[in-house]
Write a protein that holds these residues in place. Structure first.
Motif, PDB file in Angstrom:
ATOM      1  N   TRP A   1      -0.650  -7.653  10.151  1.00 37.75           N
ATOM      2  CA  TRP A   1      -0.816  -8.801  10.833  1.00 37.75           C
ATOM      3  C   TRP A   1      -2.198  -9.361  10.872  1.00 37.75           C
ATOM      4  N   VAL A   2      -3.339  -8.555  10.565  1.00 40.09           N
ATOM      5  CA  VAL A   2      -4.692  -9.285  10.393  1.00 40.09           C
ATOM      6  C   VAL A   2      -4.687 -10.023   9.212  1.00 40.09           C
ATOM      7  N   ASP A   3      -4.086  -9.633   8.148  1.00 43.51           N
ATOM      8  CA  ASP A   3      -4.096 -10.648   6.670  1.00 43.51           C
ATOM      9  C   ASP A   3      -3.300 -11.714   7.188  1.00 43.51           C
TER      10      ASP A   3
ATOM     11  N   LEU B   1      -0.247  -3.453  11.902  1.00 40.59           N
ATOM     12  CA  LEU B   1      -1.409  -4.158  12.448  1.00 40.59           C
ATOM     13  C   LEU B   1      -2.324  -4.668  11.206  1.00 40.59           C
ATOM     14  N   ASP B   2      -2.734  -3.972  10.303  1.00 40.40           N
ATOM     15  CA  ASP B   2      -3.258  -4.386   9.148  1.00 40.40           C
ATOM     16  C   ASP B   2      -2.604  -5.557   8.312  1.00 40.40           C
TER      17      ASP B   2
ATOM     18  N   ALA C   1      -0.562   1.263  12.482  1.00 41.07           N
ATOM     19  CA  ALA C   1      -1.709   0.774  11.830  1.00 41.07           C
ATOM     20  C   ALA C   1      -1.639  -0.100  10.629  1.00 41.07           C
ATOM     21  N   GLU C   2      -0.595   0.354   9.813  1.00 43.89           N
ATOM     22  CA  GLU C   2      -0.419  -0.606   8.563  1.00 43.89           C
ATOM     23  C   GLU C   2       0.272  -1.918   9.191  1.00 43.89           C
TER      24      GLU C   2
ATOM     25  N   TYR D   1      -8.740  -8.281  19.507  1.00 46.99           N
ATOM     26  CA  TYR D   1      -8.857  -7.796  18.202  1.00 46.99           C
ATOM     27  C   TYR D   1      -8.860  -8.738  16.852  1.00 46.99           C
TER      28      TYR D   1
ATOM     29  N   ASN E   1       0.784  -1.074  -0.113  1.00 43.13           N
ATOM     30  CA  ASN E   1      -0.030   0.011   0.022  1.00 43.13           C
ATOM     31  C   ASN E   1       0.759   1.086   0.113  1.00 43.13           C
TER      32      ASN E   1
ATOM     33  N   ARG F   1     -10.786  -1.637  18.577  1.00 45.95           N
ATOM     34  CA  ARG F   1      -9.563  -0.867  18.161  1.00 45.95           C
ATOM     35  C   ARG F   1      -9.302   0.685  18.161  1.00 45.95           C
TER      36      ARG F   1
ATOM     37  N   LYS G   1     -17.304  -8.366  14.260  1.00 45.61           N
ATOM     38  CA  LYS G   1     -16.776  -7.305  13.836  1.00 45.61           C
ATOM     39  C   LYS G   1     -16.926  -5.858  14.087  1.00 45.61           C
TER      40      LYS G   1
END
Length: 356
Positions: free
Chosen positions: A214-216, A211-212, A208-209, A332, A96, A350, A343
């Motif tokens: 890590w979510v994936d 963490l995103d 934040a990036e 989270y 991104n 968050r 969700k």
């Protein structure tokens, strides 16, 4: 030129054709005074004829695209009078941050998954599709085993600079593992530094990036889960009764997660009649016996999840229930399972706990 690069250019040609832009046979490794361009492609539409000057990459992060942009600018300088040249980066995966940098500098880009951005005079293509990085040699997977614990420690302490030794202690890993993770994050430009030598300290520059990302990765993990039924004497206190049972049995290592535990942290006024409990790998049946659980695929109110590593870091004791709950970061991640109103609860967590 590799087969991968040729296939990437073929995918780009197909995308252009679908957009109504005709393509000619590409020319690879074009020499010029400033160096060598990976690919030059002549394209045309009713609006006119153009040339695409293309740098080809695999995994592309901000630093990678800056290097590619430098190569493209050198080519452009050697053709400074030409107004038909469009500078482009094509890659198997673009982060991104890389895409944002390319847009900011007015460069076109194409990703193997079909993401495509090209803006030049009357031409505009803007297609965004979900992307998933593919691993290749030289790319360090960050969200596995001990490295995932370092990622967690960095996010947990994201407001302050930390030494490598402090991060090793926080993450319960080695300084070598910390160094490996920090080197990869620096390559992706997600780390800020202060000091030097023995006084060098680091922290996450874009939490934040990270963490995103890590979510994936978390969604791809498949921890063993088993379903159980626990007889309740009080239907409104499932966590409390399970916590009492764990203490009475002298069973350590269980951690509450999921919506029931998250409601203790961020009360969401949503009744939850099921509980998720993290237990050490291979010990689900021992914990089930200690708690008096019965196997029940239907009507289950307890799920035992066999996990270790990051899930066990920075846990919190909840005073009213006496339960050991997962850290809000783990809560989270676990809430992003698509069940019920999880969700919505995750968004609350968050915003008010993670501040990201």
């Amino acid at each position: 030129m590799s087969i991968r690069d040729e296939n990437l250019v073929k995918s780009l040609s197909g995308a252009l054709e679908r957009a109504g832009i005709a393509t000619e046979e590409p020319v690879f490794e074009v020499s010029h005074c400033g160096g060598r361009l990976d690919c030059l492609m002549h394209v045309s539409s009713p609006s006119g004829h153009r040339r695409l000057a293309i740098e080809l990459l695999r995994q592309a992060y901000p630093r990678d695209v800056r290097d590619a942009a430098w190569q493209l600018e050198n080519f452009h300088k050697d053709n400074s009078k030409a107004r038909d040249i469009i500078l482009m980066v094509a890659a198997e995966h673009l982060s991104n941050g890389a895409k944002a940098d390319l847009r900011r500098h007015g460069l076109a880009y194409f990703e193997a998954n079909g993401t495509f951005y090209l803006r030049h005079e009357e031409w505009l293509i803007d297609i965004e599709r979900p992307s998933k990085p593919t691993l290749r040699r030289g790319i360090v997977p960050l969200f596995t085993g001990a490295r995932e614990q370092v990622i967690f420690a960095l996010l947990y302490a994201h407001n302050s600079f930390q030494s490598g030794l402090a991060l090793a202690e926080l993450s319960k890993t080695s300084t070598y593992t910390v160094s490996t993770v920090l080197a990869e994050l620096e390559r992706r430009e997600w780390i800020a530094s202060e000091g030097s030598g023995r006084t060098l300290r680091r922290k996450v520059s874009h939490p934040a990036e990270l963490l995103d990302a890590w979510v994936d990765a978390w969604r791809e993990q498949k921890a063993p889960k088993t379903k159980w039924y626990f007889y309740l004497s009080d239907a409104n206190d499932l966590i409390g009764q399970l916590a009492d049972k764990l203490r009475a049995a002298g069973t350590n290592g269980a951690i509450f997660t999921g919506s029931a535990a998250a409601n203790l942290v961020v009360p969401h006024l949503t009744r939850t009649d099921t509980v998720d409990l993290i237990v050490p790998p291979g010990e689900a049946h021992r914990y089930a016996a200690s708690l008096g659980l019965k196997s029940a695929e239907k009507g289950a109110n307890v799920t035992l999840i066999e996990r270790t590593g990051a899930s066990t870091l920075f846990t919190n004791e909840h005073g009213l229930t006496g339960s050991r709950c997962a850290n809000p970061f783990i809560l989270y991640l676990d809430l992003l399972d698509g069940k019920g109103r999880n969700k919505e609860l995750a968004a609350q967590l968050r915003q008010y706990q993670l501040n990201m």
